[in-house]
Design an enzyme around this catalytic site. Structure first.
Site, PDB file in Angstrom:
ATOM      1  N   ASP A  52       0.869  -1.171   0.000  1.00 52.26           N
ATOM      2  CA  ASP A  52       0.000   0.000   0.000  1.00 52.26           C
ATOM      3  C   ASP A  52       0.909   1.224   0.000  1.00 52.26           C
ATOM      4  OD1 ASP A  52      -1.707   2.171   0.867  1.00 52.26           O
ATOM      5  OD2 ASP A  52      -3.105   0.664   1.625  1.00 52.26           O
ATOM      6  N   ILE A  53       0.694   2.154  -0.912  1.00 55.79           N
ATOM      7  CA  ILE A  53       1.566   3.339  -0.986  1.00 55.79           C
ATOM      8  C   ILE A  53       1.193   4.396   0.047  1.00 55.79           C
ATOM      9  CG2 ILE A  53       2.305   2.968  -3.370  1.00 55.79           C
ATOM     10  CD1 ILE A  53       0.294   5.198  -4.170  1.00 55.79           C
ATOM     11  N   GLU A  75     -13.222   2.842  -1.839  1.00 60.84           N
ATOM     12  CA  GLU A  75     -12.551   3.744  -2.777  1.00 60.84           C
ATOM     13  C   GLU A  75     -12.123   3.078  -4.081  1.00 60.84           C
ATOM     14  OE1 GLU A  75      -9.473   1.794  -0.309  1.00 60.84           O
ATOM     15  OE2 GLU A  75     -11.340   2.785   0.195  1.00 60.84           O
ATOM     16  N   HIS A  78     -10.384  -6.479  -2.237  1.00 60.58           N
ATOM     17  CA  HIS A  78      -9.023  -6.486  -1.720  1.00 60.58           C
ATOM     18  C   HIS A  78      -9.014  -6.692  -0.209  1.00 60.58           C
ATOM     19  CE1 HIS A  78     -10.326  -2.249  -1.654  1.00 60.58           C
ATOM     20  NE2 HIS A  78      -9.437  -2.021  -0.688  1.00 60.58           N
ATOM     21  N   HIS A 114      -6.477  -6.007   3.187  1.00 60.48           N
ATOM     22  CA  HIS A 114      -5.314  -5.329   3.750  1.00 60.48           C
ATOM     23  C   HIS A 114      -4.628  -6.291   4.722  1.00 60.48           C
ATOM     24  CE1 HIS A 114      -6.420  -1.090   2.643  1.00 60.48           C
ATOM     25  NE2 HIS A 114      -7.621  -1.642   2.581  1.00 60.48           N
TER      26      HIS A 114
END
Length: 128
Positions: free
Chosen positions: A29-30, A88, A93, A95
Site C-alpha cells: 500500500d503506498i 474507494e 481487496h 489489507h
C-alpha cells in the site's frame, strides 16, 4: 473501465510487488498504516469481496496467508491484521497490516509517508 488494481496487475501502473501467482497479486500500500502494509487482490476484477465465487475467495485467503507469513518473517510485529474495508477502489481487496497493537489498524490516523526508495526496500525485503 479497468480498476486501478487491474491496471497495477497488468503492469500499466507501477507497484511494489510482494507476491504473485496465476490468480492473485500482492503489493505494498503506498499510503500504509505501518511498514509492510500490503494489499492482496484477485486478478479477476470483482468489486466486492463476498461477490467472489467460493473457490476464488478461499484461494485468496490461502494466498493472503502465504503473504502474511512473509511479512511476519521480515517485519517486526506481533501479528498481521487482516482488514477488509474500502469503498474507494471497486476491486475486492484485503489489507494485511503488520501490527504491534490494535491502534495500528486505525484507518483514521495519519498514514506513513515513505519514499519510493523506502517502499522498494520493503518490497525487496519481503521478496527474500
Amino acid at each position: 473501465m479497468a480498476s486501478i488494481f487491474s491496471r497495477i496487475i497488468a503492469g500499466e501502473i507501477p507497484s511494489y510487488k510482494v507476491d504473485e501467482d496465476a490468480n492473485y497479486y500482492a503489493f505494498l500500500d503506498i499510503n500504509p498504516l505501518t511498514e509492510g502494509h500490503t494489499l492482496v487482490v484477485p486478478k479477476q476484477e470483482v468489486d466486492y469481496l463476498f461477490d467472489l465465487d467460493d473457490r476464488t475467495l478461499a484461494g485468496m485467503m490461502l494466498f493472503a496467508k502465504r503473504v502474511a507469513r512473509k511479512i511476519e518473517r521480515q517485519i517486526e510485529c506481533k501479528r498481521v491484521a487482516v482488514v477488509v474495508l474500502g469503498l474507494e477502489v471497486p476491486h475486492a481487496h484485503i489489507h494485511l497490516i503488520p501490527i504491534r497493537s490494535e491502534a495500528d489498524v486505525d484507518f483514521r490516523r495519519e498514514k506513513l509517508s515513505l519514499s519510493p526508495e523506502a517502499l522498494q526496500a520493503i518490497a525487496d525485503k519481503l521478496n527474500r
